[in-house]
Scaffold this motif. Sequence first.
Motif, PDB file in Angstrom:
ATOM      1  N   ILE A 102       0.859  -1.182   0.000  1.00  0.00           N
ATOM      2  CA  ILE A 102       0.000   0.000   0.000  1.00  0.00           C
ATOM      3  C   ILE A 102       0.898   1.236   0.000  1.00  0.00           C
ATOM      4  O   ILE A 102       1.510   1.587   1.009  1.00  0.00           O
ATOM      5  N   GLY A 103       0.963   1.873  -1.154  1.00  0.00           N
ATOM      6  CA  GLY A 103       1.899   2.979  -1.347  1.00  0.00           C
ATOM      7  C   GLY A 103       2.981   2.558  -2.307  1.00  0.00           C
ATOM      8  O   GLY A 103       3.834   1.735  -1.953  1.00  0.00           O
ATOM      9  N   LEU A 104       2.969   3.080  -3.518  1.00  0.00           N
ATOM     10  CA  LEU A 104       3.928   2.672  -4.550  1.00  0.00           C
ATOM     11  C   LEU A 104       4.911   3.789  -4.859  1.00  0.00           C
ATOM     12  O   LEU A 104       5.205   4.097  -6.011  1.00  0.00           O
ATOM     13  N   GLY A 105       5.412   4.389  -3.795  1.00  0.00           N
ATOM     14  CA  GLY A 105       6.420   5.436  -3.915  1.00  0.00           C
ATOM     15  C   GLY A 105       7.809   4.881  -3.680  1.00  0.00           C
ATOM     16  O   GLY A 105       8.093   3.724  -3.980  1.00  0.00           O
ATOM     17  N   PRO A 106       8.706   5.685  -3.123  1.00  0.00           N
ATOM     18  CA  PRO A 106      10.114   5.276  -2.972  1.00  0.00           C
ATOM     19  C   PRO A 106      10.313   4.124  -2.004  1.00  0.00           C
ATOM     20  O   PRO A 106      11.357   3.467  -2.047  1.00  0.00           O
ATOM     21  N   TYR A 107       9.351   3.860  -1.118  1.00  0.00           N
ATOM     22  CA  TYR A 107       9.463   2.737  -0.189  1.00  0.00           C
ATOM     23  C   TYR A 107       8.727   1.507  -0.699  1.00  0.00           C
ATOM     24  O   TYR A 107       9.190   0.375  -0.561  1.00  0.00           O
ATOM     25  N   GLY A 108       7.576   1.706  -1.303  1.00  0.00           N
ATOM     26  CA  GLY A 108       6.747   0.584  -1.717  1.00  0.00           C
ATOM     27  C   GLY A 108       7.223  -0.122  -2.968  1.00  0.00           C
ATOM     28  O   GLY A 108       7.174  -1.352  -3.044  1.00  0.00           O
ATOM     29  N   PRO A 162       4.171   7.472   1.814  1.00  0.00           N
ATOM     30  CA  PRO A 162       5.170   8.507   2.095  1.00  0.00           C
ATOM     31  C   PRO A 162       4.811   9.301   3.345  1.00  0.00           C
ATOM     32  O   PRO A 162       3.633   9.508   3.657  1.00  0.00           O
ATOM     33  N   THR A 163       5.829   9.754   4.064  1.00  0.00           N
ATOM     34  CA  THR A 163       5.630  10.616   5.233  1.00  0.00           C
ATOM     35  C   THR A 163       6.554  11.823   5.095  1.00  0.00           C
ATOM     36  O   THR A 163       7.585  11.905   5.754  1.00  0.00           O
ATOM     37  N   PRO A 164       6.200  12.762   4.229  1.00  0.00           N
ATOM     38  CA  PRO A 164       7.062  13.935   4.012  1.00  0.00           C
ATOM     39  C   PRO A 164       7.074  14.842   5.233  1.00  0.00           C
ATOM     40  O   PRO A 164       6.232  14.717   6.137  1.00  0.00           O
ATOM     41  N   ALA A 165       8.003  15.764   5.245  1.00  0.00           N
ATOM     42  CA  ALA A 165       8.063  16.738   6.329  1.00  0.00           C
ATOM     43  C   ALA A 165       6.858  17.668   6.256  1.00  0.00           C
ATOM     44  O   ALA A 165       6.495  18.156   5.195  1.00  0.00           O
ATOM     45  N   GLY A 195      16.971  13.470  -1.016  1.00  0.00           N
ATOM     46  CA  GLY A 195      16.419  12.163  -0.688  1.00  0.00           C
ATOM     47  C   GLY A 195      15.083  12.263   0.005  1.00  0.00           C
ATOM     48  O   GLY A 195      14.579  13.342   0.314  1.00  0.00           O
ATOM     49  N   HIS A 196      14.502  11.103   0.252  1.00  0.00           N
ATOM     50  CA  HIS A 196      13.155  11.034   0.816  1.00  0.00           C
ATOM     51  C   HIS A 196      13.171  10.952   2.339  1.00  0.00           C
ATOM     52  O   HIS A 196      12.185  11.289   2.986  1.00  0.00           O
ATOM     53  N   ALA A 197      14.268  10.471   2.926  1.00  0.00           N
ATOM     54  CA  ALA A 197      14.347  10.334   4.376  1.00  0.00           C
ATOM     55  C   ALA A 197      14.853  11.638   4.978  1.00  0.00           C
ATOM     56  O   ALA A 197      16.019  11.987   4.832  1.00  0.00           O
ATOM     57  N   VAL A 198      13.970  12.376   5.630  1.00  0.00           N
ATOM     58  CA  VAL A 198      14.338  13.671   6.196  1.00  0.00           C
ATOM     59  C   VAL A 198      14.870  13.474   7.613  1.00  0.00           C
ATOM     60  O   VAL A 198      14.440  12.569   8.329  1.00  0.00           O
TER      61      VAL A 198
END
Length: 401
Positions: A8-14, A73-76, A248-251
């Motif tokens: 569930i979630g097909l972004g940079p993690y999924g 995703p969990t953006p800032a 990057g995606h990990a803040v």
Amino acid sequence: MPADLAVIGLGPYGLPLAQAAVAAGISTLGYRTGPEAGSLSPAELRRMLSGGFRTAAGPAELGRVRTAVICAPTPAGPDGGLDLSQVEAAARTLSTHLRPHTTVILESPVPPGTTEEFLRPLLEKGSGLRAGRDFHLAYSPTRVDPGNRDFTPATTPKVIGGLTPACTESAAAFYSRLTDKVVRARGPREAETVQLLETNFRHVNIALVNEMAVLCHDLGVDLWDVIRCAETKPFGFQAFRPGPGVGGHAVPRDFRGAGRSLRMVELARQVNDQMPRYVVQRAAALLNEHGKSARGARVLLLGITYKPDLADQQGTPAQEVAVRLMELGASVSYHDPHIPSWSVLDRPVPRADSLYEAAADADLTILLQQHRTYDLQGLSVKAQLLLDTRGATPTGAAHRL
């Protein structure tokens, strides 16, 4: 046809998880949570589809899987914390279709306590089921390094922290199909804090070498030679290298829990956030040293992605570098083999078609990202003036950060 796994979630993690699952022969269903930044090459997409991957026609299909992994995703957020809205939406959608004996795993970067205090109530309220009794619930920190061919999901250990020992074992049984090693944490909070530590470790150490870069320039010291020598130490040192900023995606996360804050993380964020400004300061100084002003100067930016050999622009420092150069009155163009078009401040930035001709024509060329296709020796010869922010050019061939 029911699938074994729903991502569930097909972004940079999924997407990397879905790719690994398909490669392991697991029937995999993808469910999008929103406009996600993950992307696949045509060849990768063909491999996944031929391996049985498919996207869900609707949320009802989530109720027919054995394992559901939330990778939203969990953006800032505006306050600097992580925005959990997509995780919440994913949980609410899943909860209305959740069936007994399903294993639910959260992989999104979240603050410690999220699995138990945020996700669990959403799932239980929407499903009428109880976590740890009717379904399994666990957390596993995502460990994705896009473009890294040495460490793939199959060769990277997975940390698991379940709500109960049975939850941990259920999640471990799933991940053991994907990876060579599973590491069991004491619980979800410990597993969530692993993600916190790993993310902040990267940002703090990059901040250290970024500060060293500024200091070494002022002292006339070759920092890259210092790092080359230091990394020969077989213990107590890990080499990080400076750059124009951290993308990057990990803040970095300054988690304010238990009445404490991570002051070093906040300081690291401030240091790293200053690097695009420093790059522009160095650029202006170099132009002045060669009798040119930043106003009206033709500046070519090379490599505008946040990581080499990828098309991902998430958090790339190139954006701020370009903005600050434009504010000084410079005429900015770019070259990147992975980015066919680019806009800054809602204005298209001219793309150089012929790299060598553009470098020869520009008053200053700034290497922001070291793509494999760049012939840096040739560029250093062609460019009128070259600022290398990655230490990638041969010694003496360019001005280094």
